[in-house]
Design a protein around this motif. Sequence first.
Motif, PDB file in Angstrom:
ATOM      1  N   TYR A   1       0.825  -1.205   0.000  1.00  0.00           N
ATOM      2  CA  TYR A   1       0.000   0.000   0.000  1.00  0.00           C
ATOM      3  C   TYR A   1       0.859   1.255   0.000  1.00  0.00           C
ATOM      4  O   TYR A   1       1.915   1.300   0.627  1.00  0.00           O
ATOM      5  CB  TYR A   1      -0.926   0.021   1.225  1.00  0.00           C
ATOM      6  CG  TYR A   1      -1.986  -1.040   1.167  1.00  0.00           C
ATOM      7  CD1 TYR A   1      -3.226  -0.767   0.616  1.00  0.00           C
ATOM      8  CD2 TYR A   1      -1.736  -2.327   1.644  1.00  0.00           C
ATOM      9  CE1 TYR A   1      -4.206  -1.749   0.549  1.00  0.00           C
ATOM     10  CE2 TYR A   1      -2.707  -3.307   1.582  1.00  0.00           C
ATOM     11  CZ  TYR A   1      -3.935  -3.015   1.029  1.00  0.00           C
ATOM     12  OH  TYR A   1      -4.899  -3.983   0.953  1.00  0.00           O
TER      13      TYR A   1
ATOM     14  N   ALA B   1      -1.504   8.307   7.174  1.00  0.00           N
ATOM     15  CA  ALA B   1      -2.153   9.504   6.622  1.00  0.00           C
ATOM     16  C   ALA B   1      -2.855  10.318   7.707  1.00  0.00           C
ATOM     17  O   ALA B   1      -2.814  11.549   7.695  1.00  0.00           O
ATOM     18  CB  ALA B   1      -3.165   9.105   5.554  1.00  0.00           C
ATOM     19  N   LEU B   2      -3.502   9.643   8.652  1.00  0.00           N
ATOM     20  CA  LEU B   2      -4.337  10.344   9.630  1.00  0.00           C
ATOM     21  C   LEU B   2      -3.547  11.098  10.699  1.00  0.00           C
ATOM     22  O   LEU B   2      -3.861  12.245  11.003  1.00  0.00           O
ATOM     23  CB  LEU B   2      -5.299   9.368  10.297  1.00  0.00           C
ATOM     24  CG  LEU B   2      -6.396   8.807   9.404  1.00  0.00           C
ATOM     25  CD1 LEU B   2      -7.230   7.790  10.172  1.00  0.00           C
ATOM     26  CD2 LEU B   2      -7.268   9.918   8.865  1.00  0.00           C
TER      27      LEU B   2
ATOM     28  N   ARG C   1      -3.413   3.960   6.388  1.00  0.00           N
ATOM     29  CA  ARG C   1      -4.387   4.951   6.868  1.00  0.00           C
ATOM     30  C   ARG C   1      -3.845   5.683   8.095  1.00  0.00           C
ATOM     31  O   ARG C   1      -3.967   6.902   8.207  1.00  0.00           O
ATOM     32  CB  ARG C   1      -5.704   4.263   7.198  1.00  0.00           C
ATOM     33  CG  ARG C   1      -6.799   5.203   7.641  1.00  0.00           C
ATOM     34  CD  ARG C   1      -8.127   4.446   7.699  1.00  0.00           C
ATOM     35  NE  ARG C   1      -9.149   5.207   8.357  1.00  0.00           N
ATOM     36  CZ  ARG C   1      -9.842   6.198   7.803  1.00  0.00           C
ATOM     37  NH1 ARG C   1      -9.589   6.543   6.564  1.00  0.00           N
ATOM     38  NH2 ARG C   1     -10.769   6.837   8.477  1.00  0.00           N
TER      39      ARG C   1
ATOM     40  N   ARG D   1      -5.600   8.890   0.241  1.00  0.00           N
ATOM     41  CA  ARG D   1      -6.157   7.548   0.352  1.00  0.00           C
ATOM     42  C   ARG D   1      -5.055   6.528   0.194  1.00  0.00           C
ATOM     43  O   ARG D   1      -4.036   6.786  -0.418  1.00  0.00           O
ATOM     44  CB  ARG D   1      -7.240   7.324  -0.684  1.00  0.00           C
ATOM     45  CG  ARG D   1      -6.776   7.479  -2.105  1.00  0.00           C
ATOM     46  CD  ARG D   1      -7.963   7.406  -3.058  1.00  0.00           C
ATOM     47  NE  ARG D   1      -7.581   7.866  -4.363  1.00  0.00           N
ATOM     48  CZ  ARG D   1      -7.036   7.111  -5.307  1.00  0.00           C
ATOM     49  NH1 ARG D   1      -6.800   5.846  -5.072  1.00  0.00           N
ATOM     50  NH2 ARG D   1      -6.721   7.603  -6.475  1.00  0.00           N
ATOM     51  N   ALA D   2      -5.271   5.386   0.770  1.00  0.00           N
ATOM     52  CA  ALA D   2      -4.333   4.272   0.616  1.00  0.00           C
ATOM     53  C   ALA D   2      -4.734   3.487  -0.616  1.00  0.00           C
ATOM     54  O   ALA D   2      -5.912   3.257  -0.860  1.00  0.00           O
ATOM     55  CB  ALA D   2      -4.382   3.372   1.841  1.00  0.00           C
ATOM     56  N   SER D   3      -3.756   3.104  -1.413  1.00  0.00           N
ATOM     57  CA  SER D   3      -4.057   2.305  -2.595  1.00  0.00           C
ATOM     58  C   SER D   3      -2.942   1.304  -2.831  1.00  0.00           C
ATOM     59  O   SER D   3      -1.847   1.461  -2.319  1.00  0.00           O
ATOM     60  CB  SER D   3      -4.231   3.213  -3.818  1.00  0.00           C
ATOM     61  OG  SER D   3      -3.015   3.884  -4.103  1.00  0.00           O
TER      62      SER D   3
ATOM     63  N   LEU E   1       0.410   5.829  -0.158  1.00  0.00           N
ATOM     64  CA  LEU E   1      -0.519   6.951  -0.011  1.00  0.00           C
ATOM     65  C   LEU E   1      -0.490   7.771  -1.284  1.00  0.00           C
ATOM     66  O   LEU E   1       0.575   8.044  -1.832  1.00  0.00           O
ATOM     67  CB  LEU E   1      -0.122   7.833   1.174  1.00  0.00           C
ATOM     68  CG  LEU E   1      -0.135   7.169   2.539  1.00  0.00           C
ATOM     69  CD1 LEU E   1       0.213   8.192   3.616  1.00  0.00           C
ATOM     70  CD2 LEU E   1      -1.469   6.532   2.830  1.00  0.00           C
TER      71      LEU E   1
ATOM     72  N   ARG F   1      -3.611  -1.846   4.723  1.00  0.00           N
ATOM     73  CA  ARG F   1      -4.392  -0.627   4.491  1.00  0.00           C
ATOM     74  C   ARG F   1      -4.539   0.174   5.782  1.00  0.00           C
ATOM     75  O   ARG F   1      -4.459   1.395   5.785  1.00  0.00           O
ATOM     76  CB  ARG F   1      -5.761  -1.011   3.929  1.00  0.00           C
ATOM     77  CG  ARG F   1      -6.620   0.168   3.568  1.00  0.00           C
ATOM     78  CD  ARG F   1      -7.974  -0.307   3.026  1.00  0.00           C
ATOM     79  NE  ARG F   1      -8.816   0.821   2.768  1.00  0.00           N
ATOM     80  CZ  ARG F   1      -9.052   1.325   1.559  1.00  0.00           C
ATOM     81  NH1 ARG F   1      -8.506   0.764   0.503  1.00  0.00           N
ATOM     82  NH2 ARG F   1      -9.828   2.357   1.407  1.00  0.00           N
ATOM     83  N   ALA F   2      -4.724  -0.516   6.904  1.00  0.00           N
ATOM     84  CA  ALA F   2      -4.876   0.164   8.194  1.00  0.00           C
ATOM     85  C   ALA F   2      -3.605   0.937   8.566  1.00  0.00           C
ATOM     86  O   ALA F   2      -3.677   2.053   9.086  1.00  0.00           O
ATOM     87  CB  ALA F   2      -5.220  -0.847   9.286  1.00  0.00           C
ATOM     88  N   THR F   3      -2.452   0.353   8.298  1.00  0.00           N
ATOM     89  CA  THR F   3      -1.195   1.038   8.593  1.00  0.00           C
ATOM     90  C   THR F   3      -1.029   2.250   7.690  1.00  0.00           C
ATOM     91  O   THR F   3      -0.612   3.324   8.148  1.00  0.00           O
ATOM     92  CB  THR F   3       0.002   0.076   8.413  1.00  0.00           C
ATOM     93  OG1 THR F   3      -0.206  -1.070   9.231  1.00  0.00           O
ATOM     94  CG2 THR F   3       1.306   0.735   8.798  1.00  0.00           C
TER      95      THR F   3
ATOM     96  N   THR G   1      -7.016  14.726   5.599  1.00  0.00           N
ATOM     97  CA  THR G   1      -7.344  13.335   5.296  1.00  0.00           C
ATOM     98  C   THR G   1      -8.382  13.215   4.192  1.00  0.00           C
ATOM     99  O   THR G   1      -8.521  12.161   3.610  1.00  0.00           O
ATOM    100  CB  THR G   1      -7.878  12.618   6.545  1.00  0.00           C
ATOM    101  OG1 THR G   1      -9.010  13.327   7.028  1.00  0.00           O
ATOM    102  CG2 THR G   1      -6.818  12.523   7.596  1.00  0.00           C
TER     103      THR G   1
END
Length: 97
Positions: free
Chosen positions: A34, A63-64, A60, A94-96, A36, A56-58, A90
């Motif tokens: 993933y 980013a947050l 995120r 997004r995470a991709s 950002l 994805r959580a990491t 935020t």
Amino acid sequence: MSPQAGSTLQSTLGGVLDDIRRYVESLASDSGEYVLRCGRTGDRPVPAAGLTFGTRATARAAALEPAEQLALLQSADFWRWRSTSPTATTRGVRASR
């Protein structure tokens, strides 16, 4: 603003930005899938450019937390300008894969 106040502001801001960079780097993974990206432009925001994240959580979290710290600085009026960049909040990051 006095020269001393400007120096203090730079020192404070620089310290917070260094903290953000270290935090984001601590979440990165050499084998992560993933990244950002700016939701508007597709650019990879600093300080996450060139980094990958394992989940994805990491991603995120990467980013947050910086966005929250930057928002805190903005609300404390450390900034003389208001960023409208989607990489500073935020809502546009997004995470991709």
